[in-house]
Write an enzyme that holds these catalytic residues in place. Structure first.
Site, short mmCIF file in Angstrom:
data_model
loop_
_atom_site.label_atom_id
_atom_site.label_comp_id
_atom_site.label_asym_id
_atom_site.label_seq_id
_atom_site.Cartn_x
_atom_site.Cartn_y
_atom_site.Cartn_z
N HIS A 18 -59.21 -23.00 -30.87
CA HIS A 18 -60.12 -24.20 -31.05
C HIS A 18 -61.36 -23.92 -32.15
O HIS A 18 -61.62 -25.04 -32.53
CB HIS A 18 -60.50 -24.63 -29.76
CG HIS A 18 -59.34 -25.15 -28.81
ND1 HIS A 18 -59.09 -24.84 -27.62
CD2 HIS A 18 -58.18 -26.02 -29.08
CE1 HIS A 18 -58.14 -25.31 -27.00
NE2 HIS A 18 -57.46 -26.07 -27.85
N LYS A 42 -55.88 -38.96 -12.92
CA LYS A 42 -55.02 -38.13 -12.55
C LYS A 42 -55.43 -36.61 -13.53
O LYS A 42 -54.46 -36.37 -14.44
CB LYS A 42 -53.50 -38.28 -12.62
CG LYS A 42 -53.22 -38.78 -14.08
CD LYS A 42 -51.69 -39.11 -14.20
CE LYS A 42 -50.94 -39.67 -15.16
NZ LYS A 42 -50.88 -39.11 -16.56
N ARG A 93 -50.01 -24.88 -34.55
CA ARG A 93 -49.55 -23.29 -34.39
C ARG A 93 -48.39 -23.34 -34.74
O ARG A 93 -47.88 -23.97 -35.86
CB ARG A 93 -49.89 -23.13 -32.65
CG ARG A 93 -51.52 -22.87 -32.76
CD ARG A 93 -51.46 -22.97 -31.14
NE ARG A 93 -51.20 -24.18 -30.61
CZ ARG A 93 -51.45 -24.56 -29.31
NH1 ARG A 93 -52.20 -23.80 -28.43
NH2 ARG A 93 -51.07 -25.73 -28.69
N SER A 131 -54.65 -22.58 -24.42
CA SER A 131 -55.47 -22.63 -22.84
C SER A 131 -54.42 -22.48 -21.95
O SER A 131 -54.65 -21.79 -21.01
CB SER A 131 -56.02 -24.32 -22.92
OG SER A 131 -56.82 -24.38 -24.17
P1 ADP Z 1 -53.66 -30.81 -25.86
O1 ADP Z 1 -54.29 -30.80 -24.58
O2 ADP Z 1 -53.56 -32.49 -26.59
O3 ADP Z 1 -52.65 -30.11 -26.55
P2 ADP Z 1 -55.44 -28.84 -26.70
O4 ADP Z 1 -56.69 -28.80 -25.83
O5 ADP Z 1 -54.24 -28.08 -26.26
O6 ADP Z 1 -55.03 -30.33 -26.60
O7 ADP Z 1 -55.73 -28.57 -28.27
C1 ADP Z 1 -56.26 -29.42 -29.01
C2 ADP Z 1 -55.80 -29.37 -30.24
O8 ADP Z 1 -56.02 -27.95 -30.73
C3 ADP Z 1 -54.36 -29.76 -30.28
O9 ADP Z 1 -53.92 -30.25 -31.85
C4 ADP Z 1 -53.87 -28.30 -30.32
O10 ADP Z 1 -52.52 -28.12 -31.10
C5 ADP Z 1 -54.70 -27.42 -31.10
N1 ADP Z 1 -54.83 -25.95 -30.89
C6 ADP Z 1 -54.72 -25.41 -29.61
N2 ADP Z 1 -54.70 -24.00 -29.66
C7 ADP Z 1 -54.72 -24.01 -30.98
C8 ADP Z 1 -54.76 -22.71 -31.67
N3 ADP Z 1 -54.73 -21.43 -31.05
N4 ADP Z 1 -54.69 -22.84 -33.05
C9 ADP Z 1 -54.76 -23.73 -33.65
N5 ADP Z 1 -54.65 -25.07 -33.07
C10 ADP Z 1 -54.77 -25.19 -31.68
#
Ligand code: ADP
Length: 166
Positions: A18, A42, A93, A131
């Site tokens: 991120h 929720k 990703r 995450s």
């Molecule tokens: P969500 O819960 O909506 O999936 P996240 O918090 O997981 O959102 O992630 C926010 C954004 O960052 C999403 O577009 C996700 O695809 C992207 N993202 C998460 N981890 C990575 C990573 N390691 N590399 C590139 N993009 C990422």
């Protein structure tokens, strides 16, 4: 006109993937709002929205006033209007992200054609960082220190060692 973008996600917690996307986006946009999406009714997140915002602020403290961190609930496109952003940044990703992200981009365009979605990719180092996996590994005592900023690493260790004590 300043180009302002919202980088929205759950960020539960923020990872190096991120952060990499946020820093890359600063090369394209004038202002970035990192927006923690949460649902007060929720929310099954490990960290509260306020904790997530605090950790992101600490991790991005060196970026100055071009990055702000906020939390929101409800529709992302409405939030974009409220903060006067014309772009949404999403990270991509592996192929598995594509279907969901594409559907969401189309839906957001349908809801608000004034806001454009931009997809970015992080460095290959973080291609598999998620995450959900970081939490799972940390909960089992695995070392995730290379995948998250120090503030998140400390919080994960604290959260899961507290769990073991109780
Ligand atoms: P969500 O819960 O909506 O999936 P996240 O918090 O997981 O959102 O992630 C926010 C954004 O960052 C999403 O577009 C996700 O695809 C992207 N993202 C998460 N981890 C990575 C990573 N390691 N590399 C590139 N993009 C990422």
């Amino acid at each position: 006109m300043k180009r302002k973008a919202v980088y929205a996600g759950s960020f539960d917690p923020i990872t190096m993937g991120h952060l990499d996307i946020t820093r890359r986006a600063l090369g394209i946009f004038d202002e970035i709002v990192v927006a923690v999406a949460h649902n007060p009714e929720k929310d099954s997140a490990l960290f509260s929205a306020a904790e997530r915002v605090d950790m992101i602020r600490t991790a991005l403290a060196d970026t100055g006033d071009r990055v702000t961190v906020d939390a929101f609930s409800g529709l992302l496109v409405e939030y974009c209007d409220r903060v006067r952003a014309t772009a949404i940044i999403r990270g991509l990703r592996a192929v598995s992200d594509f279907e969901y992200e594409f559907q969401m981009a189309m839906m957001n365009r349908h809801l608000n054609p004034r806001v454009e979605t931009y997809f970015m990719t992080a460095s290959e180092t973080y291609f598999y960082t998620a995450s959900r996996l970081v939490k799972e590994v940390a909960s089992l005592g695995g070392d995730v220190s290379a995948l998250v900023p120090p503030v998140v690493h400390r919080a994960l260790v604290e959260r899961f060692s507290a769990g073991k004590r109780s």
